[in-house]
Each structure stands twice: as structure tokens, then as C-alpha cells.
Design a protein around this motif. Structure first.
Motif, PDB file in Angstrom:
ATOM      1  N   ASN A 286      -9.870  22.117   1.718  1.00  0.00           N
ATOM      2  CA  ASN A 286     -10.555  23.740   1.972  1.00  0.00           C
ATOM      3  C   ASN A 286      -9.328  24.743   2.320  1.00  0.00           C
ATOM      4  N   THR A 287      -8.816  24.639   3.245  1.00  0.00           N
ATOM      5  CA  THR A 287      -8.335  25.706   4.019  1.00  0.00           C
ATOM      6  C   THR A 287      -6.951  26.001   3.915  1.00  0.00           C
ATOM      7  N   LEU A 288      -5.979  24.546   3.079  1.00  0.00           N
ATOM      8  CA  LEU A 288      -4.825  24.533   3.307  1.00  0.00           C
ATOM      9  C   LEU A 288      -4.148  24.884   1.446  1.00  0.00           C
ATOM     10  N   SER A 289      -2.543  24.814   1.257  1.00  0.00           N
ATOM     11  CA  SER A 289      -1.556  23.979   0.363  1.00  0.00           C
ATOM     12  C   SER A 289      -1.681  23.185   0.259  1.00  0.00           C
ATOM     13  N   PRO A 290      -0.271  22.349  -0.669  1.00  0.00           N
ATOM     14  CA  PRO A 290       0.806  21.247  -0.850  1.00  0.00           C
ATOM     15  C   PRO A 290       1.575  22.606   0.483  1.00  0.00           C
ATOM     16  N   GLY A 291       2.424  21.787   0.632  1.00  0.00           N
ATOM     17  CA  GLY A 291       3.537  22.202   1.379  1.00  0.00           C
ATOM     18  C   GLY A 291       3.543  23.307   2.558  1.00  0.00           C
ATOM     19  N   ASP A 292       2.435  23.157   2.835  1.00  0.00           N
ATOM     20  CA  ASP A 292       2.135  24.835   4.490  1.00  0.00           C
ATOM     21  C   ASP A 292       2.434  23.464   5.426  1.00  0.00           C
ATOM     22  N   LYS A 293       3.109  24.184   6.371  1.00  0.00           N
ATOM     23  CA  LYS A 293       3.919  23.179   7.404  1.00  0.00           C
ATOM     24  C   LYS A 293       2.245  23.590   7.939  1.00  0.00           C
ATOM     25  N   VAL A 294       2.025  22.042   8.882  1.00  0.00           N
ATOM     26  CA  VAL A 294       0.790  21.773  10.135  1.00  0.00           C
ATOM     27  C   VAL A 294       1.038  21.553  11.263  1.00  0.00           C
ATOM     28  N   LEU A 295       0.840  21.516  12.649  1.00  0.00           N
ATOM     29  CA  LEU A 295       1.204  21.023  13.638  1.00  0.00           C
ATOM     30  C   LEU A 295      -0.170  19.842  13.971  1.00  0.00           C
ATOM     31  N   VAL A 296       0.153  18.400  14.729  1.00  0.00           N
ATOM     32  CA  VAL A 296      -0.424  17.410  14.683  1.00  0.00           C
ATOM     33  C   VAL A 296      -1.012  17.587  15.923  1.00  0.00           C
ATOM     34  N   VAL A 297      -1.520  16.926  16.782  1.00  0.00           N
ATOM     35  CA  VAL A 297      -1.198  16.617  18.627  1.00  0.00           C
ATOM     36  C   VAL A 297      -1.424  15.002  18.040  1.00  0.00           C
ATOM     37  N   ASN A 298      -0.598  14.616  18.650  1.00  0.00           N
ATOM     38  CA  ASN A 298      -0.677  13.128  18.127  1.00  0.00           C
ATOM     39  C   ASN A 298      -0.912  12.204  19.237  1.00  0.00           C
ATOM     40  N   ALA A 299      -2.079  11.892  19.548  1.00  0.00           N
ATOM     41  CA  ALA A 299      -2.300  11.389  21.192  1.00  0.00           C
ATOM     42  C   ALA A 299      -3.100  10.844  21.293  1.00  0.00           C
ATOM     43  N   GLY A 300      -3.556   9.295  20.003  1.00  0.00           N
ATOM     44  CA  GLY A 300      -4.275   8.295  19.611  1.00  0.00           C
ATOM     45  C   GLY A 300      -4.763   7.769  18.768  1.00  0.00           C
ATOM     46  N   LYS A 301      -5.705   6.890  18.033  1.00  0.00           N
ATOM     47  CA  LYS A 301      -5.759   6.636  16.791  1.00  0.00           C
ATOM     48  C   LYS A 301      -6.866   8.099  15.871  1.00  0.00           C
ATOM     49  N   PHE A 302      -7.191   8.813  16.329  1.00  0.00           N
ATOM     50  CA  PHE A 302      -8.154   9.790  15.813  1.00  0.00           C
ATOM     51  C   PHE A 302      -6.761  11.773  15.478  1.00  0.00           C
ATOM     52  N   GLY A 303      -5.898  10.690  16.414  1.00  0.00           N
ATOM     53  CA  GLY A 303      -4.579  12.502  16.277  1.00  0.00           C
ATOM     54  C   GLY A 303      -3.942  11.820  14.530  1.00  0.00           C
ATOM     55  N   LYS A 304      -4.089  10.449  15.598  1.00  0.00           N
ATOM     56  CA  LYS A 304      -2.682  10.001  13.811  1.00  0.00           C
ATOM     57  C   LYS A 304      -3.367  10.118  12.497  1.00  0.00           C
ATOM     58  N   ARG A 305      -4.865  10.494  12.337  1.00  0.00           N
ATOM     59  CA  ARG A 305      -5.672  10.191  11.442  1.00  0.00           C
ATOM     60  C   ARG A 305      -5.727  11.770  10.832  1.00  0.00           C
ATOM     61  N   TRP A 306      -5.609  12.569  11.626  1.00  0.00           N
ATOM     62  CA  TRP A 306      -4.729  14.225  11.794  1.00  0.00           C
ATOM     63  C   TRP A 306      -3.644  13.967  10.877  1.00  0.00           C
ATOM     64  N   ALA A 307      -3.029  13.527  11.156  1.00  0.00           N
ATOM     65  CA  ALA A 307      -1.500  13.926  10.668  1.00  0.00           C
ATOM     66  C   ALA A 307      -1.566  12.368   9.848  1.00  0.00           C
ATOM     67  N   GLU A 308      -2.161  11.928   9.390  1.00  0.00           N
ATOM     68  CA  GLU A 308      -2.451  10.884   7.560  1.00  0.00           C
ATOM     69  C   GLU A 308      -3.015  11.396   6.714  1.00  0.00           C
ATOM     70  N   ILE A 309      -4.317  12.169   7.379  1.00  0.00           N
ATOM     71  CA  ILE A 309      -5.060  13.198   5.975  1.00  0.00           C
ATOM     72  C   ILE A 309      -3.708  14.782   5.396  1.00  0.00           C
ATOM     73  N   CYS A 310      -3.281  14.919   6.279  1.00  0.00           N
ATOM     74  CA  CYS A 310      -2.216  16.359   6.278  1.00  0.00           C
ATOM     75  C   CYS A 310      -1.147  15.518   6.265  1.00  0.00           C
ATOM     76  N   SER A 311      -0.918  13.792   5.640  1.00  0.00           N
ATOM     77  CA  SER A 311       0.469  13.886   4.965  1.00  0.00           C
ATOM     78  C   SER A 311       0.104  13.985   3.436  1.00  0.00           C
ATOM     79  N   LYS A 312      -1.341  12.985   3.624  1.00  0.00           N
ATOM     80  CA  LYS A 312      -1.861  12.699   2.151  1.00  0.00           C
ATOM     81  C   LYS A 312      -1.712  13.592   1.388  1.00  0.00           C
ATOM     82  N   PHE A 313      -2.458  14.864   1.547  1.00  0.00           N
ATOM     83  CA  PHE A 313      -2.083  15.705   0.959  1.00  0.00           C
ATOM     84  C   PHE A 313      -1.375  16.882   0.709  1.00  0.00           C
TER      85      PHE A 313
END
Lengths: 385, 385
Positions: free
Chosen positions: A72-99
Motif C-alpha cells: 500500500n505504501t511503496l512502488s517497485p524499485g523503491d529502496k528499503v532497509l530491513v532489520v533481519n535478525a530472525g525468521k520474521f525479519g527475514k519475512r519482511w525482506a522476502e515480502i519486499c523482494s517479492k514485490f
């Protein structure tokens, strides 16, 4: 009879009164009867989110709300920063990558909490970062990230959203979305809200809504513009999870009757008692910097298979803990303090842990864990009465 | 006391035994106890879908499953054909447009059923059509589309998927997904499956899975490759709606105990009785070609405000019907025959309708509707006993 104790970090135990409330005959969702409940629920959520923003309900798991935050807030190609410190941090990264976002990560050893300085350096090096994604409480490691401090930092970055997965923090610890500068906060029903899974909640700041206007990602079921419009008319865009919302109404009454301060204190006491007990048993806690009050993860002694340990306690003793996820599978145990959970649930948890450790051959002084837990409970609940 | 009757086409009434089953203490979803239930549920669904394909459960409304059908099989720019004959046909078109498909529609007056020849002409003129979207039962108009015949036609089109919204047809009428050539069939929990809303189900043919491999649309929460892998291991990719799945297990037992033939016959008798009653009262049925057995929509006499009529019956008589949607709002009433609904629910529905019509000043012979309904019920249930 083997009496059952669900002490894993979600789904958590559901109060009997809430189960019965949800067992009442079904009502239609396009009625004033339901709309009144729905409006009440959304108001009663706000102090728990620490926000004046709209809380929107989504029929779906917490992951659906996480995806809604992204699409709802971003567009393809936007740069984002994910704090990846566990399974759910990894999930943020996965969702962002998929989109198709341009994903940078701060990768931490499981159990660590991020330092504000790490986020700050990443943002200074990448001033075009559109959003920072993090967990308040990373359920897989039972570590808490300093989202208050990071939010404060993010206030300096007008073009960067701060997106927090509060799935095991909202309703567990005091959360001040507005004051801390959180732009998007999501949570789920099956944690502190002590309901069955299937309902998630998302709140967004005015700044986040401005991003929504510019977002170019396709979405339909998770379209929050449509949802906000409907929900501010006390209804939903699509058929809502009626029984869970009725249950949530009851849960929110229970929480507000107890008093939110007391809810947070209860989680804190149970978490503290568990941590002291685990240490007294000579075991090492996984969260190295800031432990979460949602659950406590710790390493099992060498030679004990975590899978077998958790299965034994669940099947033979009726006590359900969670094991580890991904590379920690079989190595750790996580004991929850979430939701419909009071001090004697913690006593049961520690007692079951001791009995299991004994059965699996670990050498320690029986009762030492429970004693440590009792000392914490005594100090908080009884001393000075 | 005003006793309540929920006779709208979803959510429908939930059997007491199912409400109590769902009110049992919460269980953890990553356990063999839950996995066994989950596997059972997925097997018991297959004969109702008329398929040997995997039935996948999604935590979300029916619309989530509709979106899953689109985003898992197609790519931006693909040409698709939508039968747009009501609010839910329009929803297929909206979802397809949002995800940047090239959408052709066959637009029908609300109440009409599409003719196979209309679909055939559109496909012959557009041989590059990647998918045809339709409702089996269009809930907004209570018309049924001949999906068996259209499926048969589609068997000639190797590169075109046949995608059917079965939200108010699966479990209502016999549905033979495999035999009829349906490639994707979706449904929801709150209709014939007589559960609260919040759970949806999707089944896909091998042909559809081949489309999945080529799909270039981003998806995460609704990623069916991930779900199929998890669900074929008797678990889910994300936390499932545990209580609804436990309820579904109970519901499926009830349906199979009754016998699917009897379930379909029950819906058919109640629908037929309602239609005869409505006609006997001199009212016009909305579905012009093939009425659905899920619900019966009909026009109110001129001068009666449908909104007020439905509200009066709900608030003063305890009987919940549905009104019209979009341009039919205020003009029609829809009476459901779905789910936990037997012949005397139909009698109550017709009696409430008569009482309401009388109150709102319509002139007719009191009891004429119930009499017509009873004649249908007598023929089906009693004659020859």
C-alpha cells in the motif's frame, strides 16, 4: 486426563468467556448490531496501539497485514532497509523482494537486538531509503528491538517510513505508535489479543497515508484505501471474520478492565520470572541484548534434541512450548508469556521444563527454576500487600 | 424475546455443535493433532469440489481466494474474459483490472445467466484469451450460470483457464470440477459450509498449475506454490485460522453423514419452495434464466423501500434477509437457502415475508406464500412416506 497448557508464542490460550462469546449464534455483518461492535473494537484498540490513527482490521494472518504495509505504501524499485535478525525479519525482506523493492538488510546474529546507530549509518549512507522494516519483538529469537529509539531517529527522515511488526509486542509492552514515530504498526489476533488466529490489524500515520497516495503496486484484497473508507463507515470492504471481531470486542473489554498497565506488568513479571528460572537452571538465554516480554527462548543443554523434548512435554505432559525455527530448530525452546497467561502458567511452564530436563538426562537441582520464578512473583505480587 | 433467524446469503447460521466445537480450547497449529485434522479436512472437501486436485485453505475472505486465482496464474497484460452479470462478476473484473490484465467482459442485465454461445463467440473472436472468469452462482442476483456447459466448451481451448467462483455453489449444488473442466474453483466458509467467515478454499487443475509456473505477478501471502508445498505436508505456510478449520472438520462430518445428495436436495427443495411462494404472492423473481439454489432474490412491490423492509424484519421480527446491492439496493430482497437451513427455515422466511408485506401495505392473500411452500415441501418430504 492430561490437562493442557498452551504456552507457545501464538496461538495462545483463549479465555473461556471469549470462547463462549464467539460461540454465540452468527450475526450478519451488514447490520447496525455488528457495526456498533466493530466501531467499539476499533476505538478500544487505539490506546493499545498508542495512536490516534485508524486501526484497520484485516481478515487474514499477521503476514497479510505485513504484506498490506508493503503493497500500500511503496512502488517497485523503491529502496528499503530491513532489520533481519530472525525468521520474521527475514519475512519482511522476502515480502519486499517479492514485490520488487530494492532491499538492503542489516543482518544480525539470531538473538541480537539492532542498535540505533546501525540503522542511522545505513540511512545516512542511503538517504533515498523509502522505508525501514523491523520487528518490535522478533518472535523467533525472543529479542526486542529498540523501536522507540529508532522511531525517534526516523523522525529526522521525512521521506522514510518506519514500519513495525508488532505481532508479539502490541498488547505485551506499552507501545506508543504516535509518540515514538512509528508510521505503520501491524499485529495479529492470536498473541496478546488471546484469540484464535485469522485476524490482523494495521494502523498507519498520516505520513504513511501520504505514501499510499503515491504507491504504484497493484492490490485488491489488501487495498487499504478501500478498507479505510469502509471501516470509517463501520463496515468492511469484504466479508469480515465476524466471530473473531466479536471475540476481540470481549478481549478488549477484559484488557481495559484489567488496566493496560497491569496487562503489561503481568507480561513483564511472567517474562522476568521465566528468565530468572532459566538462568537458575544453568541454561543460556537466546536474547543477548534486550529480551522480549512476549516469550523467552533459551538453548537446551548439549545432547538434548529439542524436537523430541518439545514433543514429549506436549504429548505426555500436556504442556506446549515452541521449539526453534530454521537453523535453531532442535536447539532451543521458547516459552510464551503472551495473552491469557498469568503467574501460575509460568510456574507450570518452569515445572514442566524441569521435569523434561530431568527425563532427558540433564543434571541440575530439581526445583531451582521454580524457586527463582517464585522469588520474582513474590516480589511483584505479594511483598508489601 | 425475539428469536433470531439468519436467512441472508452469508454469513449463514452455524450449527450449535459446530459453535461448541470451535469453542474448545485453542490448539497449536504446528502439532500432529492439528495436522491430522487439517489432512482430514482437505480430503473430505474433495468430493464436494468434485475433484481429485488439492484443495488449499486460505485464511481470508472469499475475495482473497478470488485474488489468489488471478495473481497465481496470470501475468500483466494477459487477455481475460469476465462474465459480468452482477456484483461478484464485477469483482472479478475489478481484480483483473487492478492486476493489469486486459479485461473483456460479457455484460449482462442483473438476473440473467450467460449463454454458452456468448462465451464461445467471445473466445473465437479472441483466441489469445488466457482465462474465463465467472460465478457459478451470482449471489447478488441469485442467478446460476451454466458452468458445466461452459467448462465443456473450454475443454477445446488448451490455452485458456476456466476460473469459477463457487462461493455460493460449492456444497449447494453438485459440483464436478474435474468432469466439467473447471480449472480453478474457489469458495468461502460462511455459505454452504455454515461457518463464520474468514476462511476460503481454492482448488486448481493440473492445467492451472502449469499456468502458475509461468505467472509473473508478484504475490506473497497468497503464493499458492508455497501453500501447496506446506499443505501437502499437512501444515500451512502462515498461521492458519485454527478454529475455523476445526469447525470445518465438524461441518464436513455433518455433510458427509447427511449424504451429499441429500444436502443438495435440501437446498433444492428450500429454493423451490421459496420460489413457488414468492410467485404465489405475486412477486417477480430476479433470476430470469436459471435461478440459483443458494438464495432467491425478488422485486418488492412498487412503493416499498427495501432498506426499511429488511430492517423492520430484522429488528422487529428477528428475521435477517439481505437487500439488494449496487443499483438494486432498496428494490429487491434476497432470501437464503444456504447451509444450516432446513424446510421450516423456509417456512419461517415466507411467513416473515408475508407479515412484512402486510405491514408495508401490500395487498395479497395472507398465507398464500406459505401454502405454496408447503406444497413443495410435502411433495418432497412426506408424499410416499
Amino acid at each position: 486426563m492430561i490437562k493442557k497448557y498452551l504456552l507457545a508464542p501464538g496461538p495462545t490460550m483463549v479465555p473461556e468467556s471469549v470462547l463462549l462469546e464467539m460461540a454465540k449464534p452468527m450475526m450478519h455483518h451488514r447490520t447496525s448490531e455488528f457495526s456498533n461492535i466493530f466501531a467499539d473494537v476499533r476505538e478500544k484498540l487505539k490506546p493499545i496501539f498508542g495512536t490516534k490513527n485508524d486501526c484497520l482490521l484485516i481478515s487474514g494472518s499477521g503476514t497479510a497485514a505485513m504484506e498490506a504495509a508493503v503493497v500500500n505504501t511503496l512502488s517497485p524499485g523503491d529502496k528499503v532497509l530491513v532489520v533481519n535478525a530472525g525468521k520474521f525479519g527475514k519475512r519482511w525482506a522476502e515480502i519486499c523482494s517479492k514485490f520488487q523493492l530494492d532491499v538492503m538488510t542489516i543482518d544480525l546474529e539470531w538473538g541480537r537486538s539492532v542498535k540505533v546507530e546501525q540503522v542511522e549509518s545505513a540511512l545516512i549512507a542511503n538517504p533515498d531509503t523509502k522505508a525501514v522494516f523491523i520487528q518490535a519483538s522478533e518472535t523467533s529469537t525472543t529479542a526486542y528491538h529498540p523501536v522507540d529509539k529508532i522511531g525517534n531517529l526516523l523522525k529526522l527522515f521525512d521521506n522514510t517510513l518506519f514500519v513495525v511488526d508488532g505481532i508479539t509486542s502490541v498488547g505485551v509492552v506499552e507501545t506508543k505508535m504516535d509518540e515514538w514515530g512509528i508510521d505503520i504498526l501491524v499485529t495479529g489476533s492470536q498473541k496478546a489479543f488471546m484469540l484464535p488466529p485469522g485476524l490482523s490489524i494495521i494502523a498507519m500515520s498520516e505520513k504513511a497515508w501520504r505514501f499510499v497516495e503515491k504507491s504504484k503496486m497493484p492490490k485488491y484484497y489488501l487495498d487499504l484505501i478501500k478498507e479505510r473508507k469502509a471501516q470509517n463507515n463501520n463496515t468492511t470492504a469484504y466479508t469480515p471474520a465476524v466471530s473473531l471481531i466479536i471475540g476481540l470486542n470481549k478481549v478488549l473489554d477484559l484488557m481495559h478492565e484489567e488496566g493496560l498497565e497491569n496487562v503489561y506488568l503481568r507480561h513483564s513479571v511472567c517474562a522476568d520470572a521465566t528468565r530468572e528460572a532459566v538462568k537458575a537452571l544453568g541454561l543460556q538465554i537466546l536474547a543477548k541484548d534486550i529480551p522480549s516480554n512476549a516469550a523467552t527462548g533459551f538453548y537446551l543443554p548439549d545432547g538434548i534434541d529439542g524436537g523430541k523434548f518439545v514433543k514429549f512435554l506436549r504429548e505426555r505432559m500436556g504442556v506446549t512450548f515452541a521449539g526453534g525455527q530454521d537453523h535453531l530448530k532442535g536447539k532451543i525452546v521458547r516459552i510464551s508469556h503472551l495473552g491469557y497467561h498469568d503467574v501460575f502458567d509460568t510456574v507450570v511452564a518452569i515445572s514442566a521444563l524441569e521435569l523434561g530436563l530431568k527425563k532427558f538426562g540433564y543434571e541440575f537441582e530439581m526445583g531451582a527454576g521454580v524457586k527463582a520464578a517464585e522469588e520474582v512473583i513474590y516480589k511483584s505480587r505479594i511483598k508489601g500487600l
